[in-house]
Write a protein that holds these residues in place. Structure first.
Motif, PDB file in Angstrom:
ATOM      1  N   ASP A 157      66.520  65.887  17.138  1.00  0.00           N
ATOM      2  CA  ASP A 157      65.733  67.120  17.215  1.00  0.00           C
ATOM      3  C   ASP A 157      66.627  68.310  17.545  1.00  0.00           C
ATOM      4  OD1 ASP A 157      63.303  65.924  16.597  1.00  0.00           O
ATOM      5  OD2 ASP A 157      62.866  65.439  18.687  1.00  0.00           O
ATOM      6  N   ALA A 158      67.610  68.105  18.403  1.00  0.00           N
ATOM      7  CA  ALA A 158      68.536  69.184  18.740  1.00  0.00           C
ATOM      8  C   ALA A 158      69.371  69.563  17.516  1.00  0.00           C
ATOM      9  CB  ALA A 158      69.439  68.757  19.890  1.00  0.00           C
ATOM     10  N   ARG A 159      69.824  68.572  16.776  1.00  0.00           N
ATOM     11  CA  ARG A 159      70.616  68.843  15.576  1.00  0.00           C
ATOM     12  C   ARG A 159      69.793  69.625  14.555  1.00  0.00           C
ATOM     13  NH1 ARG A 159      75.164  67.123  13.108  1.00  0.00           N
ATOM     14  NH2 ARG A 159      75.635  65.846  14.929  1.00  0.00           N
ATOM     15  N   ALA A 160      68.540  69.212  14.346  1.00  0.00           N
ATOM     16  CA  ALA A 160      67.690  69.888  13.371  1.00  0.00           C
ATOM     17  C   ALA A 160      67.473  71.348  13.750  1.00  0.00           C
ATOM     18  CB  ALA A 160      66.356  69.158  13.251  1.00  0.00           C
ATOM     19  N   LEU A 161      67.278  71.603  15.031  1.00  0.00           N
ATOM     20  CA  LEU A 161      67.059  72.980  15.489  1.00  0.00           C
ATOM     21  C   LEU A 161      68.288  73.843  15.238  1.00  0.00           C
ATOM     22  CD1 LEU A 161      65.399  75.126  17.034  1.00  0.00           C
ATOM     23  CD2 LEU A 161      66.444  74.231  19.143  1.00  0.00           C
ATOM     24  N   ILE A 162      69.455  73.330  15.611  1.00  0.00           N
ATOM     25  CA  ILE A 162      70.691  74.105  15.454  1.00  0.00           C
ATOM     26  C   ILE A 162      70.964  74.418  13.988  1.00  0.00           C
ATOM     27  CG2 ILE A 162      73.200  73.942  15.676  1.00  0.00           C
ATOM     28  CD1 ILE A 162      71.568  74.742  18.220  1.00  0.00           C
ATOM     29  N   GLU A 163      70.778  73.443  13.146  1.00  0.00           N
ATOM     30  CA  GLU A 163      71.039  73.664  11.715  1.00  0.00           C
ATOM     31  C   GLU A 163      70.027  74.631  11.118  1.00  0.00           C
ATOM     32  OE1 GLU A 163      71.125  69.698  10.167  1.00  0.00           O
ATOM     33  OE2 GLU A 163      73.247  69.402  10.708  1.00  0.00           O
ATOM     34  N   GLU A 164      68.780  74.537  11.537  1.00  0.00           N
ATOM     35  CA  GLU A 164      67.766  75.467  11.042  1.00  0.00           C
ATOM     36  C   GLU A 164      68.068  76.894  11.478  1.00  0.00           C
ATOM     37  OE1 GLU A 164      62.952  76.232  11.408  1.00  0.00           O
ATOM     38  OE2 GLU A 164      63.743  74.212  11.685  1.00  0.00           O
ATOM     39  N   CYS A 165      68.681  77.044  12.644  1.00  0.00           N
ATOM     40  CA  CYS A 165      69.001  78.381  13.158  1.00  0.00           C
ATOM     41  C   CYS A 165      70.343  78.901  12.646  1.00  0.00           C
ATOM     42  CB  CYS A 165      68.979  78.365  14.689  1.00  0.00           C
ATOM     43  SG  CYS A 165      67.327  78.126  15.386  1.00  0.00           S
ATOM     44  N   GLY A 166      70.982  78.166  11.767  1.00  0.00           N
ATOM     45  CA  GLY A 166      72.150  78.680  11.084  1.00  0.00           C
ATOM     46  C   GLY A 166      73.481  78.440  11.761  1.00  0.00           C
ATOM     47  N   ALA A 167      73.535  77.558  12.757  1.00  0.00           N
ATOM     48  CA  ALA A 167      74.799  77.240  13.424  1.00  0.00           C
ATOM     49  C   ALA A 167      75.292  75.878  12.964  1.00  0.00           C
ATOM     50  CB  ALA A 167      74.631  77.261  14.937  1.00  0.00           C
ATOM     51  N   GLN A 168      76.552  75.620  13.216  1.00  0.00           N
ATOM     52  CA  GLN A 168      77.132  74.313  12.880  1.00  0.00           C
ATOM     53  C   GLN A 168      76.873  73.338  14.025  1.00  0.00           C
ATOM     54  OE1 GLN A 168      81.360  74.324  12.339  1.00  0.00           O
ATOM     55  NE2 GLN A 168      81.457  72.167  11.713  1.00  0.00           N
ATOM     56  N   ALA A 169      76.350  72.166  13.684  1.00  0.00           N
ATOM     57  CA  ALA A 169      76.139  71.113  14.673  1.00  0.00           C
ATOM     58  C   ALA A 169      77.362  70.215  14.676  1.00  0.00           C
ATOM     59  CB  ALA A 169      74.884  70.316  14.349  1.00  0.00           C
ATOM     60  N   LEU A 170      78.174  70.318  15.715  1.00  0.00           N
ATOM     61  CA  LEU A 170      79.417  69.558  15.797  1.00  0.00           C
ATOM     62  C   LEU A 170      79.142  68.101  16.142  1.00  0.00           C
ATOM     63  CD1 LEU A 170      81.549  72.092  17.880  1.00  0.00           C
ATOM     64  CD2 LEU A 170      81.537  71.798  15.379  1.00  0.00           C
ATOM     65  N   ASP A 171      79.851  67.187  15.460  1.00  0.00           N
ATOM     66  CA  ASP A 171      79.729  65.763  15.753  1.00  0.00           C
ATOM     67  C   ASP A 171      80.636  65.335  16.907  1.00  0.00           C
ATOM     68  OD1 ASP A 171      77.878  65.264  13.687  1.00  0.00           O
ATOM     69  OD2 ASP A 171      79.501  65.188  12.216  1.00  0.00           O
ATOM     70  N   ALA A 172      81.642  66.134  17.176  1.00  0.00           N
ATOM     71  CA  ALA A 172      82.586  65.818  18.257  1.00  0.00           C
ATOM     72  C   ALA A 172      82.710  67.027  19.176  1.00  0.00           C
ATOM     73  CB  ALA A 172      83.943  65.436  17.690  1.00  0.00           C
ATOM     74  N   ASP A 173      82.886  66.762  20.442  1.00  0.00           N
ATOM     75  CA  ASP A 173      82.998  67.836  21.430  1.00  0.00           C
ATOM     76  C   ASP A 173      84.351  68.538  21.298  1.00  0.00           C
ATOM     77  OD1 ASP A 173      82.734  69.519  23.569  1.00  0.00           O
ATOM     78  OD2 ASP A 173      82.579  67.937  25.084  1.00  0.00           O
ATOM     79  N   ASP A 174      84.288  69.858  21.078  1.00  0.00           N
ATOM     80  CA  ASP A 174      85.542  70.622  20.981  1.00  0.00           C
ATOM     81  C   ASP A 174      85.991  71.165  22.324  1.00  0.00           C
ATOM     82  OD1 ASP A 174      83.754  72.650  21.470  1.00  0.00           O
ATOM     83  OD2 ASP A 174      84.226  73.816  19.659  1.00  0.00           O
ATOM     84  N   GLY A 175      85.218  70.875  23.371  1.00  0.00           N
ATOM     85  CA  GLY A 175      85.589  71.326  24.707  1.00  0.00           C
ATOM     86  C   GLY A 175      85.231  72.759  25.018  1.00  0.00           C
ATOM     87  N   ALA A 176      84.617  73.466  24.064  1.00  0.00           N
ATOM     88  CA  ALA A 176      84.323  74.882  24.291  1.00  0.00           C
ATOM     89  C   ALA A 176      82.893  75.264  23.927  1.00  0.00           C
ATOM     90  CB  ALA A 176      85.291  75.751  23.482  1.00  0.00           C
ATOM     91  N   ALA A 177      82.299  74.582  22.952  1.00  0.00           N
ATOM     92  CA  ALA A 177      80.973  74.964  22.460  1.00  0.00           C
ATOM     93  C   ALA A 177      79.876  74.517  23.426  1.00  0.00           C
ATOM     94  CB  ALA A 177      80.729  74.335  21.085  1.00  0.00           C
ATOM     95  N   PRO A 178      78.723  75.196  23.376  1.00  0.00           N
ATOM     96  CA  PRO A 178      77.573  74.693  24.145  1.00  0.00           C
ATOM     97  C   PRO A 178      77.212  73.275  23.690  1.00  0.00           C
ATOM     98  CG  PRO A 178      77.115  76.877  23.222  1.00  0.00           C
ATOM     99  CD  PRO A 178      78.384  76.396  22.590  1.00  0.00           C
ATOM    100  N   ILE A 179      76.658  72.521  24.597  1.00  0.00           N
ATOM    101  CA  ILE A 179      76.226  71.149  24.293  1.00  0.00           C
ATOM    102  C   ILE A 179      74.702  71.136  24.355  1.00  0.00           C
ATOM    103  CG2 ILE A 179      76.332  68.721  24.973  1.00  0.00           C
ATOM    104  CD1 ILE A 179      78.919  69.441  26.537  1.00  0.00           C
ATOM    105  N   LEU A 180      74.041  70.698  23.293  1.00  0.00           N
ATOM    106  CA  LEU A 180      72.578  70.666  23.255  1.00  0.00           C
ATOM    107  C   LEU A 180      72.095  69.229  23.110  1.00  0.00           C
ATOM    108  CD1 LEU A 180      70.007  72.427  23.291  1.00  0.00           C
ATOM    109  CD2 LEU A 180      70.083  72.396  20.782  1.00  0.00           C
ATOM    110  N   VAL A 181      71.197  68.833  24.017  1.00  0.00           N
ATOM    111  CA  VAL A 181      70.621  67.484  23.979  1.00  0.00           C
ATOM    112  C   VAL A 181      69.111  67.589  24.098  1.00  0.00           C
ATOM    113  CG1 VAL A 181      72.655  66.386  25.007  1.00  0.00           C
ATOM    114  CG2 VAL A 181      70.809  67.225  26.504  1.00  0.00           C
ATOM    115  N   THR A 182      68.413  66.543  23.689  1.00  0.00           N
ATOM    116  CA  THR A 182      66.975  66.427  23.938  1.00  0.00           C
ATOM    117  C   THR A 182      66.778  65.364  25.010  1.00  0.00           C
ATOM    118  OG1 THR A 182      66.822  64.864  22.099  1.00  0.00           O
ATOM    119  CG2 THR A 182      66.250  67.150  21.638  1.00  0.00           C
ATOM    120  N   LEU A 183      65.880  65.652  25.957  1.00  0.00           N
ATOM    121  CA  LEU A 183      65.669  64.742  27.079  1.00  0.00           C
ATOM    122  C   LEU A 183      64.198  64.368  27.206  1.00  0.00           C
ATOM    123  CD1 LEU A 183      67.916  66.379  29.847  1.00  0.00           C
ATOM    124  CD2 LEU A 183      68.518  64.550  28.232  1.00  0.00           C
ATOM    125  N   ILE A 184      63.940  63.125  27.560  1.00  0.00           N
ATOM    126  CA  ILE A 184      62.595  62.646  27.869  1.00  0.00           C
ATOM    127  C   ILE A 184      62.596  62.171  29.316  1.00  0.00           C
ATOM    128  CG2 ILE A 184      60.836  60.900  27.395  1.00  0.00           C
ATOM    129  CD1 ILE A 184      60.952  62.963  25.239  1.00  0.00           C
TER     130      ILE A 184
END
Length: 498
Positions: free
Chosen positions: A317-344
């Motif tokens: 769900d986090a990936r779908a949101l980021i891609e819909e909003c026009g940003a790149q969803a990184l598969d690996a942590d670059d150490g600088a970008a925000p990290i987005l997760v979904t939590l239950i």
């Protein structure tokens, strides 16, 4: 006992206030002759006049034929003395919530009406059995709890006492149906069904406010936009009045021996003690003065939108949101970008500690409900505000963003899980049949779904997971799962399964 459909059937109503007058109106509009009495001189006639004016307004709006309004008005008789109710086949009491006052009325009626006439109380919380216990003919006493405003609210809770006969319950059920209402038979328990079940929606919102997780405006916006409630819990409390909803909350909590699942907060009582009663006082959780601005629930950001966001595996769900909003969803942590997760159920702090993700860059998204118009984000203590704001700037043009403080279960998960859990507990207690619970909660509180249907929509296992996480992370048995919920989640059954 005269049949409800008999042309000679007559209903009596004691109490000519808003509830009593509403009962009179729906009875008369549905072809029932009704006599209304009030101890205050002139009150019964005033109620008849008020009903007449409401009927006239319905005619003006084209919702009622003039001939039907005239016929309904002709069916209403103002009874100057309580003895004038002698011919009534059923008498509904709709006076103040005081058991001594109600027993006094019923004791007088016992000496007046026929031996087989039914005596019904419109009490919203007092036990029917406790009222009947002080009368001579207990078997004919029942509860008929209408909801205000009666002409608009279709639900009637039908409550038998321990001695009430099946024939009496069948008659009052038929009467409710003839009055155009939807009857649901419920157990004689503190708050009955709706006032008991309605505690979760408000008290969990109050707990969220007490923990400074979110503001009233934020909570209300999330519950409206993401879960489809007609009103948020704070809007609802301001509408009904703190002087109404706090005493009910305190009564139900106390009557259930302080079950933490029904606990309110100190802020709730403080609002009552300081006269911040809601709309009726001009101030409650919101300022209701003319022209007062409503606080915005939306997060705004002047930062440059982030170009990339790290989305760990398993957070679709986090990936779908980021891609819909026009940003790149990184598969690996670059150490600088925000990290987005979904939590239950979990909060950011617990998730960062468990997974080793960088808490300073971590932002969590609530996947529950409809996120097409609004999303809820939260961050842990010590979060990098610049990265957070860059993420908000990326999302906000596409959806409204509500930013809250760290909380297991966000806002929507917490409130929805508590509503579902209390609905399951009502089923476990046998307050009504599962379908009846859902019907009563939808009609009595305007919920978008009944709590058991909501459990199924979210998933019983997911609701159980949210509650277990909340109980573990907070240490509070307020989040103790109902055994009804646990068993159906474990067996993969609908929450409506008896």
């Amino acid at each position: 006992m005269r049949d409800i459909e008999d042309r000679e059937f007559t209903l009596g109503v004691v109490g000519a206030g808003a509830m009593g007058a509403g009962i009179v109106q729906v009875a008369a509009q549905n072809g029932i002759a009704v006599r209304v009495h009030d101890a205050a001189p002139g009150a019964a006639q005033a109620a008849k006049s008020a009903v007449g004016k409401r009927l006239a307004r319905l005619v003006e709006k084209g919702r009622l034929a003039e001939a039907d309004a005239d016929a309904a008005q002709a069916r209403i008789e103002a009874a100057q003395n309580i003895e004038d109710l002698a011919p009534c086949d059923v008498v509904i009491e709709a006076i103040i919530e005081d058991i001594d006052a109600k027993v006094t009325v019923f004791a007088a009626l016992e000496e007046i009406v026929a031996p087989d006439a039914i005596l019904a109380s419109n009490t919203s919380s007092l036990p029917i059995g406790a009222i009947a216990a002080r009368l001579n003919h207990k078997a004919r006493v029942a509860g008929m709890h209408f909801f205000n405003p009666v002409p608009l609210m279709k639900l009637v809770e039908v409550i038998p006492g321990p001695d009430t006969t099946d024939a009496v319950i069948a008659q009052v059920t038929a009467l409710a149906e003839r009055m155009g209402r939807t009857p649901v038979e419920v157990t004689d328990t503190p708050g009955f069904l709706v006032n008991f079940g309605g505690r979760a929606y408000q008290t969990e919102a109050l707990a969220i406010l007490q923990e400074r997780v979110a503001t009233p405006a934020q909570v209300d916006a999330v519950m409206r936009d993401c879960l489809g409630f007609r009103m948020g819990p704070f809007e609802l409390m301001d509408l009904t009045g703190i002087d109404v909803n706090y005493p009910v909350s305190a009564f139900v909590h106390g009557a259930m021996f302080s079950d933490p699942r029904l606990r309110s907060t100190a802020r709730h009582k403080y609002m009552l003690d300081t006269g911040q009663l809601g709309r009726k006082a001009g101030r409650g959780f919101y300022d209701h003065a003319e022209g007062a601005a409503r606080p915005s629930p939306d997060a705004a950001s002047d930062a440059a939108p982030c170009a990339a966001v790290f989305v760990p595996e398993g957070h679709a769900d986090a990936r779908a949101l980021i891609e819909e909003c026009g940003a790149q969803a990184l598969d690996a942590d670059d150490g600088a970008a925000p990290i987005l997760v979904t939590l239950i159920g979990e909060d950011c702090s617990a998730h960062a500690a468990r997974t080793g993700l960088d808490a300073a860059r971590l932002v969590a998204l609530d996947p529950l409900g409809d996120t097409s118009a609004r999303v809820t984000l939260m961050t842990p203590p010590g979060a990098d505000s610049a990265l957070r704001d860059a993420l908000i700037a990326r999302i906000a043009p596409q959806r409204a963003v509500t930013l809250i403080d760290d909380s297991p279960g966000f806002v929507a998960q917490r409130i929805a899980a508590m509503v579902c859990n209390l609905g399951c507990e009502m089923a476990q207690m046998g307050l009504a049949a599962p379908e009846g619970i859902d019907t009563a909660m939808r009609l009595g509180l305007n919920y978008p779904q009944g709590p058991l249907a909501m459990t199924d929509a979210i998933g019983a296992e997911a609701v159980l997971d949210i509650l277990r996480a909340l109980q573990w992370l907070t240490g509070d048995d307020r989040y103790r799962p109902s055994q009804w919920l646990r068993r159906r989640a474990q067996l993969g059954l609908s929450a409506l399964t008896a």
